[in-house]
Design an enzyme around this catalytic site. Structure first.
Site, PDB file in Angstrom:
ATOM      1  N   SER A 116       0.793  -1.256  -0.094  1.00 43.45           N
ATOM      2  CA  SER A 116      -0.046   0.142   0.073  1.00 43.45           C
ATOM      3  C   SER A 116       0.733   1.401   0.004  1.00 43.45           C
ATOM      4  CB  SER A 116      -0.873   0.003   1.231  1.00 43.45           C
ATOM      5  OG  SER A 116      -1.981  -1.019   0.962  1.00 43.45           O
ATOM      6  N   ASP A 151      -8.866  -4.426   2.287  1.00 44.50           N
ATOM      7  CA  ASP A 151      -7.675  -5.136   2.263  1.00 44.50           C
ATOM      8  C   ASP A 151      -7.665  -6.097   3.446  1.00 44.50           C
ATOM      9  OD1 ASP A 151      -4.620  -5.054   1.706  1.00 44.50           O
ATOM     10  OD2 ASP A 151      -4.458  -4.411   3.572  1.00 44.50           O
ATOM     11  N   HIS A 191      -3.706  -1.910  -4.961  1.00 42.69           N
ATOM     12  CA  HIS A 191      -3.475  -3.474  -5.423  1.00 42.69           C
ATOM     13  C   HIS A 191      -4.899  -4.328  -5.019  1.00 42.69           C
ATOM     14  CE1 HIS A 191      -3.230  -4.216  -1.115  1.00 42.69           C
ATOM     15  NE2 HIS A 191      -2.305  -3.031  -1.078  1.00 42.69           N
TER      16      HIS A 191
END
Length: 357
Positions: free
Chosen positions: A79, A251, A294
């Site tokens: 991140s 996440d 991501h």
């Protein structure tokens, strides 16, 4: 003869059309809202359609692209490097916050726009000193230096800050109480609950010791409500504003391979996108960008065995993956985000649209 005349007239018409100037100028936004669903890949986005009681706000986008996310040294980004690419337009190594791969600080979009008179803000469901929000105001070689990042936040030019992280401001090993520093800079500080109304002063809202609670543990509407509050506040600035909103815990659900955790965070993020899009539709001068740093978990919406009527969400890893990430854009300049490009292009496209390049 009639046939020949018709052909000549048609040819003249086509010639005139071909020579007429076509207006290809891209509209420029006054404001930008950047929403980052940390760990959100295409399967997470798809989950917003299959597991959401409401119509997903992703259906409201027409301009969509794909983004490559590898960091400067690794195929799979973290991140910190991913957010630094968005915030400053450079590839760097995993763990770096606002630092280049040559260990030099890089200027962020928040710093550039603040100097130009823009109002700026960051919101996160993590602590506000976590890697993604930190990349927009801090410069450290390691994302784990939270106390130093908190000091840099207190020194930043941000106008609206909301999320968790109380222990990095008031329970520090050096004994400092950074809330006093914020108050000295003209901030209202809120640590109990999201206020119903706010003043015209700058706003610091820190509502958890570290990260905010999970949606499945009762966080409620903190993210959409703080987003609406930030938009009402920042839009009073005549020059324009930039707001970064992170759905941080998509996440974390991916890392935990916890489907319920992930889905709760994804649907909350989807709802927050709706708040941003409603504002942009009414405002007319606001660009909304939705993407992720991501993908996390190798999340897949598989059929449940041979039963193609049921989904069985599964995970391939407890870490990140290198899959291409979708980019959704709405508003003036949204067409600039079509195609396939590097994550650093998000920064460069935003700066070009704002006339800062």
């Amino acid at each position: 003869m009639k046939y020949l005349i018709t052909l000549l007239l048609l040819g003249a018409s086509i010639s005139n059309w071909a020579q007429s100037p076509v207006n290809t100028e891209i509209q420029k936004p006054k404001n930008i809202i950047l929403l980052i669903g940390d760990g959100m890949g295409l399967s997470q986005v798809s989950a917003s359609f299959y597991f959401n009681e409401e119509t997903s706000n992703f259906t409201r986008f027409n301009d969509i692209g794909l983004m490559r996310t590898s960091s400067s040294a690794q195929l799979v980004t973290d991140s910190a490097a991913g957010a630094t690419a968005f915030a400053s337009g450079v590839k760097t190594y995993n763990g770096a916050v606002g630092f280049s791969n040559k260990n030099k600080p890089v200027t962020s979009i928040v710093e550039i726009l603040s100097e130009s008179g823009y109002a700026t803000g960051v919101i996160a469901t993590s602590s506000v000193v976590h890697a993604t929000p930190a990349a927009f105001y801090a410069h450290v070689k390691s994302r784990r230096i939270y106390q130093q990042i908190a000091e840099q936040l207190a020194e930043s030019e941000l106008d609206f800050i909301a999320g968790g992280g109380d222990k990095f401001f008031s329970q520090r090993t050096d004994g400092k109480n950074l809330y006093e520093d914020f108050k000295a800079k003209g901030f209202d500080v809120h640590t109990d609950a999201l206020p119903e109304m706010i003043s015209d002063k700058k706003q610091l809202i820190i509502l958890a010791e570290d990260g905010m609670p999970k949606m499945i543990d009762g966080r409620g509407d903190f993210l959409p409500n703080s987003t609406q509050m930030a938009l009402d506040y920042l839009s009073k600035n005549e020059e324009g504003f930039f707001l970064m909103i992170e759905g941080s815990q998509i996440d974390w659900g991916g890392h935990d391979n916890d489907t319920d955790y992930l889905l709760g965070e994804q649907i909350d993020f989807d709802k927050t996108i709706g708040i941003a899009l409603d504002f942009a539709e009414n405002n007319g001068n606001t660009l909304v960008i939705v993407t992720a740093d991501h993908e996390t978990g190798g999340f897949t919406l598989s059929a449940k065995g041979d039963n193609y009527y049921k989904l069985d969400p599964t995970f391939a890893t407890s870490g990140h993956s290198a899959t291409l990430i979708p980019v959704f854009a709405y508003g003036p300049g949204s067409e600039s985000f079509r195609g396939i490009y590097e994550n650093t292009d998000i920064f460069h496209k935003m700066m070009e649209l704002l006339g800062k390049k």
